[in-house]
Structure formats: structure tokens, C-alpha cells
Design an enzyme around this catalytic site. Sequence first.
Site, PDB file in Angstrom:
ATOM      1  N   TYR A 185      11.217   9.022   1.332  1.00 49.91           N
ATOM      2  CA  TYR A 185      11.231   7.940   0.341  1.00 49.91           C
ATOM      3  C   TYR A 185      11.955   8.286  -0.965  1.00 49.91           C
ATOM      4  CZ  TYR A 185       7.771   6.022   3.538  1.00 49.91           C
ATOM      5  OH  TYR A 185       7.134   5.549   4.661  1.00 49.91           O
TER       6      TYR A 185
ATOM      7  N   ASN B 281       8.215  -5.226  -0.771  1.00 51.15           N
ATOM      8  CA  ASN B 281       8.050  -4.118   0.166  1.00 51.15           C
ATOM      9  C   ASN B 281       6.579  -4.098   0.566  1.00 51.15           C
ATOM     10  OD1 ASN B 281       7.752  -1.761   1.596  1.00 51.15           O
ATOM     11  ND2 ASN B 281       9.041  -0.536   0.240  1.00 51.15           N
TER      12      ASN B 281
ATOM     13  N   GLU C 151      12.560  -9.027   2.208  1.00 53.54           N
ATOM     14  CA  GLU C 151      11.722  -7.852   2.487  1.00 53.54           C
ATOM     15  C   GLU C 151      12.546  -6.572   2.321  1.00 53.54           C
ATOM     16  OE1 GLU C 151       9.013  -8.232   5.799  1.00 53.54           O
ATOM     17  OE2 GLU C 151       9.544  -6.237   6.538  1.00 53.54           O
TER      18      GLU C 151
ATOM     19  N   ARG D 141      12.532   5.293  12.910  1.00 58.83           N
ATOM     20  CA  ARG D 141      11.277   6.040  12.790  1.00 58.83           C
ATOM     21  C   ARG D 141      10.359   5.735  13.985  1.00 58.83           C
ATOM     22  NH1 ARG D 141       8.974   5.347   6.952  1.00 58.83           N
ATOM     23  NH2 ARG D 141       7.743   7.163   7.642  1.00 58.83           N
TER      24      ARG D 141
ATOM     25  N   ALA E 167       3.139  -0.620   5.135  1.00 58.18           N
ATOM     26  CA  ALA E 167       2.689  -0.691   6.537  1.00 58.18           C
ATOM     27  C   ALA E 167       2.170  -2.077   6.923  1.00 58.18           C
ATOM     28  CB  ALA E 167       1.615   0.353   6.785  1.00 58.18           C
TER      29      ALA E 167
ATOM     30  N   PRO F 103       0.791  -1.224   0.000  1.00 59.71           N
ATOM     31  CA  PRO F 103       0.000   0.000   0.000  1.00 59.71           C
ATOM     32  C   PRO F 103       0.824   1.275   0.000  1.00 59.71           C
ATOM     33  CG  PRO F 103      -0.120  -1.088   2.135  1.00 59.71           C
ATOM     34  CD  PRO F 103       0.541  -2.049   1.195  1.00 59.71           C
ATOM     35  N   ASN F 104       0.342   2.221  -0.759  1.00 61.01           N
ATOM     36  CA  ASN F 104       0.882   3.585  -0.863  1.00 61.01           C
ATOM     37  C   ASN F 104       2.181   3.672  -1.657  1.00 61.01           C
ATOM     38  OD1 ASN F 104      -1.206   4.792   0.786  1.00 61.01           O
ATOM     39  ND2 ASN F 104      -0.263   3.716   2.503  1.00 61.01           N
TER      40      ASN F 104
ATOM     41  N   ARG G 294       5.187  10.899  -2.713  1.00 61.19           N
ATOM     42  CA  ARG G 294       4.870  10.789  -1.286  1.00 61.19           C
ATOM     43  C   ARG G 294       6.112  11.069  -0.451  1.00 61.19           C
ATOM     44  NH1 ARG G 294       4.476   4.821   1.415  1.00 61.19           N
ATOM     45  NH2 ARG G 294       3.885   5.457   3.515  1.00 61.19           N
TER      46      ARG G 294
ATOM     47  N   HIS H 284      12.521  -2.262   2.884  1.00 58.77           N
ATOM     48  CA  HIS H 284      11.957  -0.971   3.280  1.00 58.77           C
ATOM     49  C   HIS H 284      12.922   0.092   2.802  1.00 58.77           C
ATOM     50  CE1 HIS H 284       8.759  -2.786   5.540  1.00 58.77           C
ATOM     51  NE2 HIS H 284       9.646  -3.622   6.067  1.00 58.77           N
TER      52      HIS H 284
END
Length: 158
Positions: A26, A77, A104, A113, A80, A13-14, A21, A106
Amino acid sequence: MTATPRVLLLHGPNLNLLGERDPATYGSTTLRDVEERTTALGRELGAEVRCAQSNSEGTLIDHVHSTRNGDSGIVFNPGAYSHYSYALRDALEAVAGMGVPCVEVHISNVHAREPFRHTSVTAPVCQGMVSGHGVFGYELALRSVLHRIGEWRKEGRA
Ligand code: DQA
């Protein structure tokens, strides 16, 4: 002769908004750029890369399941969802048991964060996790998953 490995490059998502964004977190590279660069690197490394993105948990699970039809590994990726989706975790664990490893990714350093990002429920069933290297992380992840595919083939796990 060993079959050409095919890797699913999957985004959650996103991540369709990459480049627009929160560029401070990012970067300015778009999802299309990430997909093109990763596909080109795959070609150099003798692998095929196919790409998918979804904002829906169920669709991502279907993509993970679809790797049973001839994919050798996944670079993922999960956005969330990595912080709380036990359903995605189970899907990744299931296909790993069938010989499809996942790395995975990120883009940001999730450990630097907010506390809710420090947990990944999906990473423990992946073969590794890359975080905080920006979009360069996809290159690291692709190289890593291809290495793992080679090892699993030698061990007869894939
Ligand atoms: C992300 C990190 C996640 O915490 C976040 O929800 C994302 C992007 C990353 O690539 O850094 O959507 O997965």
C-alpha cells in the site's frame, strides 16, 4: 451558474492505517496525506472535497446516504467490504439513482492478489473502478468522477 461540485472522499476499514500497514502493498503515504492531496487537487479543479473514514459497515452506509445532502459524487475505497458487502452496494446503487456517481479506488492491483479480492460487489454499481495505481489512483478517480458529474448535469441526471 453551476454549483461547485462537492465530492465525498470515503475510506473503509483498515485504511486509517495507510502508511503503516503493509507498505510493500500500500506504500508509505498516510491517509491524511491522501486526503490533503486530493483536497488540494479538488481545489485546483474547482471542486470541494470532504473526507471521511470508518472501519464499520453501517457508518460507511450512513456516509454514502449523507451524500444526498449536497454532495455531487463519491470517490470510495471500500477496502475489503468491496469484496462482499451487498449492503454497501445497495447504498451506492441508491444514491447513484439519485444522481450521485461513485468511482471505486483500490490502491493495490486487486486482480493480481488473492482470488477473494478479484470480485468487487460494489464496482458494478459504480461508474468506474481504479485499481493498482497506488495512491495516484485517487487523482484518476477524482478527475473521473468530476467528469461524470459534468456529464450527468448536462443530461439532467444530477
Ligand atoms: C484495498 C484492497 C482490498 O482488497 C483490501 O481489503 C484493502 C485495501 C486497496 O486499496 O488496494 O483494505 O481496497
